[in-house]
Design an enzyme around this catalytic site. Structure first.
Site, PDB file in Angstrom:
ATOM      1  N   PRO D   2       0.861  -1.110  -0.025  1.00 41.44           N
ATOM      2  CA  PRO D   2       0.347   0.594  -0.155  1.00 41.44           C
ATOM      3  C   PRO D   2       1.090   1.692   0.335  1.00 41.44           C
ATOM      4  CG  PRO D   2      -0.670  -1.622   1.455  1.00 41.44           C
ATOM      5  CD  PRO D   2       0.985  -2.332   1.861  1.00 41.44           C
ATOM      6  N   TYR D   3       0.286   2.375  -0.536  1.00 39.21           N
ATOM      7  CA  TYR D   3       0.411   4.177  -0.556  1.00 39.21           C
ATOM      8  C   TYR D   3      -0.363   4.828  -0.165  1.00 39.21           C
ATOM      9  CZ  TYR D   3       2.254   8.309  -1.853  1.00 39.21           C
ATOM     10  OH  TYR D   3       1.954   9.177  -1.913  1.00 39.21           O
TER      11      TYR D   3
END
Lengths: 82, 82, 82, 82, 82, 82
Positions: D2-3
């Site tokens: 994830p970002y």
């Protein structure tokens, strides 16, 4: 008509305060060239925005990046001792 | 429930150091009004974030924006001479 | 040389599946005009990107937006009864 | 993988100049933990970037956030008087 | 530890429905290599996210991109006739 | 008045087509709670937007994420054999 946003940590460069203007110009040239070659995009409608992010503001592994690097170094040191 | 992000180069304004607070307030008012008129969005849940981007950090035409403008000016000067 | 990103929930429009192309064209025209008037920005180097975000993917008040609206409606109904 | 990007207004903290490094580290730890628990995401490939946004640059209700808060306070004061 | 976001219009590719997976892989490889060469960034902590944006959702010159291109073509045709 | 954007790869969930609505609601609740606890932010002005990114569109290590995982697996298999 691409828009590219490049986020890097604010470090490196001559006094470790972040990429130089020349380095950022290289990034801009390189990614614009890439989009032209791969997708035939027109450079005159290719925007590139570079963001330098303070080390405090960038997290990885659940902690600020400086703490993460320190942890990896300590783990490597431990592994060498054993 | 819109979220709007406006990125502009950090220039212009009274001392060329970027838009004034009053100009940014105009942008915020204008785009919020626009979303209310076109899509009936509620201003109280409309967020607007303005980012001023340093000229070094904005690329177009494969180069930093100041170099690009200079190139266009030189090309125009050349064209006039011929 | 502005870049504008407008995020709205994917709803409204004739069949409630999101803004129509005509409405999105109005947003593009309006925000480009605004940047031209307030900051004298050139429309030919103003990019606008509209993102429609599924209702499931947008949170406010700690819950998905549909749940939040339902909660507000119920609270209002309760208030009327008292 | 994830970002996560967290944007907050630049205020609060000991001298009201924005969140402290310790508070930002708490945000980084908390959201990384959340993604690990809910979606089983690996912390070592979870990036978190925190942006502090100047109060002038954040709009809500069609005006800069400081003006909006002042308006709400004045409305509340008016309501009490009546 | 860079994060790169590349937004392109959803067009081109074999059936004009957008870049192919192979073309996107080339973009990912190219920009990661660029960051490694220019700033010595580690590829294993370089994220690249490609967004394909529908033509309706991308504006330039105050109008959707398809209208803008049509306008430029018509202007060029007019210029040739004169 | 925070704005949080969470990008995850479109995978996982019951049929591996991405997080479920319930999982996304957990992310929204968790990050809103976190911002309330750490920075005393008001949930009613906290926006969270979740983006699911196709596996083709996410790169790490200079290649699409599926190729990267395959490479890591093969390297691990090789290491075991030796």
């Amino acid at each position: 008509m691409p828009y590219v946003n490049i986020k890097v940590t604010k470090e490196g460069g001559p006094d470790n305060s972040g990429p130089t203007s020349a380095q950022k110009a290289e990034l801009i040239a390189g990614v614009t060239e890439l989009l032209s070659q791969v997708l035939n995009k027109n450079p005159s409608t290719t925007f590139v925005v570079v963001d330098e992010v303070s080390l405090d503001d960038w997290g990885i592994g659940g902690m600020p990046v400086m703490d993460y690097r320190k942890m990896l170094t300590e783990q490597a040191d431990e592994a060498v001792k054993q």
